[in-house]
Structures are given as C-alpha cells and as structure tokens.
Motif scaffolding. Structure first.
Motif, PDB file in Angstrom:
ATOM      1  N   LEU A 266       1.280   7.149   5.334  1.00 48.73           N
ATOM      2  CA  LEU A 266       0.629   6.649   6.507  1.00 48.73           C
ATOM      3  C   LEU A 266       1.551   5.616   7.287  1.00 48.73           C
ATOM      4  O   LEU A 266       1.339   5.924   8.521  1.00 48.73           O
ATOM      5  CB  LEU A 266      -0.717   5.881   5.737  1.00 48.73           C
ATOM      6  CG  LEU A 266      -1.446   5.252   6.919  1.00 48.73           C
ATOM      7  CD1 LEU A 266      -2.195   6.324   7.573  1.00 48.73           C
ATOM      8  CD2 LEU A 266      -2.640   4.314   6.237  1.00 48.73           C
ATOM      9  N   THR A 324      -7.593   5.824   8.305  1.00 48.50           N
ATOM     10  CA  THR A 324      -7.024   5.963   6.839  1.00 48.50           C
ATOM     11  C   THR A 324      -6.548   4.700   6.081  1.00 48.50           C
ATOM     12  O   THR A 324      -6.837   4.614   5.126  1.00 48.50           O
ATOM     13  CB  THR A 324      -6.016   7.056   6.783  1.00 48.50           C
ATOM     14  OG1 THR A 324      -6.286   8.401   7.317  1.00 48.50           O
ATOM     15  CG2 THR A 324      -5.455   7.230   5.271  1.00 48.50           C
ATOM     16  N   GLN A 327      -9.503   3.105   5.035  1.00 48.11           N
ATOM     17  CA  GLN A 327      -9.890   3.279   3.527  1.00 48.11           C
ATOM     18  C   GLN A 327      -8.949   2.705   2.507  1.00 48.11           C
ATOM     19  O   GLN A 327      -9.463   2.623   1.497  1.00 48.11           O
ATOM     20  CB  GLN A 327      -9.852   4.867   3.653  1.00 48.11           C
ATOM     21  CG  GLN A 327     -11.029   5.597   4.362  1.00 48.11           C
ATOM     22  CD  GLN A 327     -10.514   7.294   4.214  1.00 48.11           C
ATOM     23  OE1 GLN A 327     -10.108   8.155   5.285  1.00 48.11           O
ATOM     24  NE2 GLN A 327     -11.154   7.576   3.099  1.00 48.11           N
ATOM     25  N   ALA A 334      -7.321   8.054  -0.957  1.00 50.93           N
ATOM     26  CA  ALA A 334      -7.079   8.369   0.495  1.00 50.93           C
ATOM     27  C   ALA A 334      -5.748   9.520   0.345  1.00 50.93           C
ATOM     28  O   ALA A 334      -5.025   9.543   1.240  1.00 50.93           O
ATOM     29  CB  ALA A 334      -6.961   7.385   1.450  1.00 50.93           C
ATOM     30  N   GLU A 337      -6.394  12.044   2.791  1.00 51.25           N
ATOM     31  CA  GLU A 337      -6.513  11.402   4.236  1.00 51.25           C
ATOM     32  C   GLU A 337      -4.996  11.160   4.845  1.00 51.25           C
ATOM     33  O   GLU A 337      -4.522  11.327   6.022  1.00 51.25           O
ATOM     34  CB  GLU A 337      -7.460  10.295   4.509  1.00 51.25           C
ATOM     35  CG  GLU A 337      -8.707  10.653   4.076  1.00 51.25           C
ATOM     36  CD  GLU A 337      -9.506  10.893   2.689  1.00 51.25           C
ATOM     37  OE1 GLU A 337      -8.368  10.946   1.846  1.00 51.25           O
ATOM     38  OE2 GLU A 337     -10.622  11.156   2.420  1.00 51.25           O
ATOM     39  N   ALA A 338      -4.270  10.433   4.011  1.00 46.23           N
ATOM     40  CA  ALA A 338      -2.944  10.154   4.280  1.00 46.23           C
ATOM     41  C   ALA A 338      -2.032  11.238   4.592  1.00 46.23           C
ATOM     42  O   ALA A 338      -1.307  11.194   5.687  1.00 46.23           O
ATOM     43  CB  ALA A 338      -2.209   9.425   3.104  1.00 46.23           C
TER      44      ALA A 338
END
Length: 404
Positions: A266, A324, A327, A334, A337-338
């Motif tokens: 991220l 993200t 989250q 995550a 998502e990352a």
C-alpha cells in the motif's frame, strides 16, 4: 536542458477536505516548506534534478537535515523516536511528499536507504544489532539497503541462491544480489541468504552485512530505465559475517522480509499517485500555455477529454488507496485490497503519465522534460515491489480461498 520549476508550492488540483489528522496536516506543511525552501535551493546549487542524482555526500546532508527537523525517522516505532502515525496519515504525508516533484522526495524519509528499511526489524534485532546497525541508520549516520532479489529470485523470493555457511562464530556468504535499490550509497545491507545444508531446500535467513567488509563489493555499472544510478548489484565472495549479525531465527528470513508486505504494498501507492499528480499538473499547465491555431491547446475538446480522464482515474485510484489505509487502521488484514491498490495505482499512474506525454507532444519526448522522466519512472512501478501479475495472483487467491 529544459527543466521544470520546483520552487513554488503548487495549489491543490481539487478543493478536497484533508482526510488525515491535524498532526499530519501540520507535518505536510512543514515538509513542504523544507522541500520548496532549503531543498529547492540545494537542488539549484548542485544541479540536482531527476536525471542528475545527488552523490552520497549531498544525500547525507539531506538525511541529516531531515533528521534534525524530525522527518527522517517519523515512520520508526515510537520506542525509537517514531511518531506512531496511522497508516492513513502515513499515506497522505507520503503522497504530498512525492506530489512536490522534488528530486529529493525519496530521501526526506530515507526510503531507499534509511529508517523505513529497518523499522520493522526492531522487534527481532538483538541489543547489539540495534546499537551497531539500526540506531546509526535511524540517526542518519549510516545508510542501509534491502538485498533479496537475485537473477533467479524475484517474484519467487524463496529461490535465493546466495549461500551462507556456518564456520565457527561466523557465516561465509557467497552469491550475487541483483537490482538492489540504494546499494550504491549504502553502508550496510539487510541480506537474505540460504542457510540450508541441501541447496534444493528452502531455508532463507536474514543477516546484517557490512558492505565495506572484505569479500563484498557493490557493482553499479548499469542504470534503470528512469536514468538513475541508485541501483546496483551486491557481490559476495567468501564474505565472512559474524554469527551475531544473523537477524532472528534461521529460516525466518522471508517471514521478516514479507511480514509487513500488505502495508508495504500500500505504501508504494502514494509515491505513484504523488508523481501522477505532478504529471497531471504539468499537463494542465502546458495545455494553458501551448498555443496552436491561434489559441491554447486546452481549448480543444480532445485535450480536455484527456485531462478529464486523467483526473477521474487519479481520483478513483486515490479513493482505493485511502480506503485500504482505513481498513488496515481498523484492523483488517486487507491482503487483497492492498494488492488491488498496488495494481490499480501503478497502472493508473502510468496511464496518466502516458497521456501527459501525449499532451506535451514533441516536447514530451525530449529528455529533460519532467513528464518524459515521469513516464519512465511510473512504468517501472508496474514491475517494482511485486509485478502487476503477482498482485493479480494475490487477489485471486484471496477470492478463491474460503474465509474462516
């Protein structure tokens, strides 16, 4: 050479309320003063830009001054002087740092060679290692790089062929590390080597290695497509490393290296989107200045649509990044998502740079124009720190694995 100004703090592209903490907003203000004040003057004095990087002595000056101002170690654990930032605040601060367009942006936090390389190791390091390696890096006295990649070990990180063989109170290490960011100006490396007795087995162990020790050298005879020489190979030939330099348990090197991989994936996104903002801003400025057929090219619908698409995709990528971050701050793993954020932000940022070059026309393909550099730099991010294909693998695995 045609260059772009880095001396004025740019106005925001959109009037969006700041989503971080008051402390993050205050830090961004102070960092911008540093970037557009002292560091802009330093860049002019030394002729430093994205094509002409700084030498070690100048970088050390930047690191030391950043440390004095309280920026350099802000991402360290609080016990080591870090600020205990939320992931959201960290993302927003880093985005602003790269959106400055400063050639010193990667060095304010020491991202290639400083505290972000060692902060996650503090819990595993011994008192000796903290004093000998981590503390000097945190103080900006020494620089460190992270050495995992090899010719045959990239996406398959466990396939390292560099070998560390125990010999009394030392390990003897032989091998070659490839494409190691920050190695040309590093003093130490956090280096991954196989400690398995059988070369076919996978037992990767982490070591602190002094790059000035006998039997180790850094080779820097190549540049990346971004044109910089901040990457090199680390060659080890009978390099003797004290056993006290082993980090954590044998065979736990990859766990150390990948322990924060979700957050680290991220945290590449704000750099990419910050640079994409620079490309969009340069494209807008050029569209207002460049005249064809008696008027600014920004008056033409074709250019307007390009800019509109760039801005829309930038906002979409930024929303995914910030969502993200929230989250993770809320306790989510995550993982998918990352990887989605790294995938989408890297490919979106490159498309924005590609369109920025298109809007600049002939000027956009001339070396020395910032958009031309950004095109090359943002193309690299689709490969660096996990290719787009690896991110897709992670996303699919999360989708197809039953949740507990």
């Amino acid at each position: 050479m045609k260059t772009d100004s880095i001396n004025t703090i740019p106005a925001p592209l959109f009037d969006i309320p700041f989503e971080g903490s008051e402390r993050a907003a205050e830090l961004i203000g102070r960092i911008n003063e540093f970037l557009f004040g002292e560091l802009a003057a330093l860049a002019r004095e030394h002729g430093t830009d994205h094509e002409q990087g700084a030498d070690r002595a100048l970088l050390q000056q930047v690191w030391k001054r950043s440390h004095e101002l309280g920026f350099y170690g802000m991402t360290l654990p609080t016990a080591m002087g870090g600020l205990g930032l939320s992931v959201l605040d960290h993302v927003l601060i880093k985005e602003a740092l790269y959106a400055s367009g400063s050639p010193f942006a990667p060095h304010v936090f020491g991202e290639l060679s400083g505290p972000p390389r060692v902060g996650a190791l503090a819990r595993q390091a011994t008192p000796y290692q903290l004093q000998q390696f981590i503390a000097p890096v945190a103080r900006a006295d020494k620089a460190i790089c992270f050495a995992l990649t090899e010719a045959e070990a990239g996406s398959d990180a466990g396939a390292v062929q560099t070998r560390a063989v125990r010999d009394g109170d030392s390990f003897v290490i032989d091998g070659r590390k490839r494409f190691i960011s920050g190695s040309p100006f590093a003093d130490y490396a956090v280096l991954m080597a196989s400690t398995a007795s059988d070369p076919a087995e996978r037992e990767v162990t982490a070591f602190f290695v002094d790059l000035k020790a006998p039997g180790v050298r850094v080779e820097t005879g190549y540049k990346t497509m971004a044109g910089q020489s901040s990457t090199g190979d680390i060659v080890l030939e009978g390099c003797r490393v004290p056993a006290a330099n082993q980090i954590g348990e044998a065979g736990r090197g990859l766990a150390l290296a990948l322990g924060r991989i979700t957050v680290n994936r991220l945290l590449h996104c704000p750099a990419m989107l910050g640079l994409a903002q620079v490309a969009l801003r340069d494209a807008c400025d050029y569209a207002l200045q460049r005249r064809q057929f008696g008027r600014a090219i920004g008056d033409f619908q074709a250019i307007q649509h390009l800019l509109a698409d760039m801005a829309t995709e930038l906002c979409a990528a930024r929303a995914l990044m910030l969502g993200t971050a929230r989250q993770i701050d809320a306790g989510s793993q995550a993982r998918a998502e990352a990887s989605m954020a790294k995938l989408f932000c890297s490919e979106t940022a490159f498309r924005i740079a590609d369109r920025a070059v298109q809007i600049h026309g002939g000027e956009g393909i001339v070396q020395g124009r910032r958009v031309e550099f950004l095109f090359r730099m943002l193309r690299m991010y689709r490969v660096l720190t996990g290719t787009s294909e690896i991110q897709r693998n992670t996303i699919a695995k999360e989708l197809l694995t039953p949740q507990a």
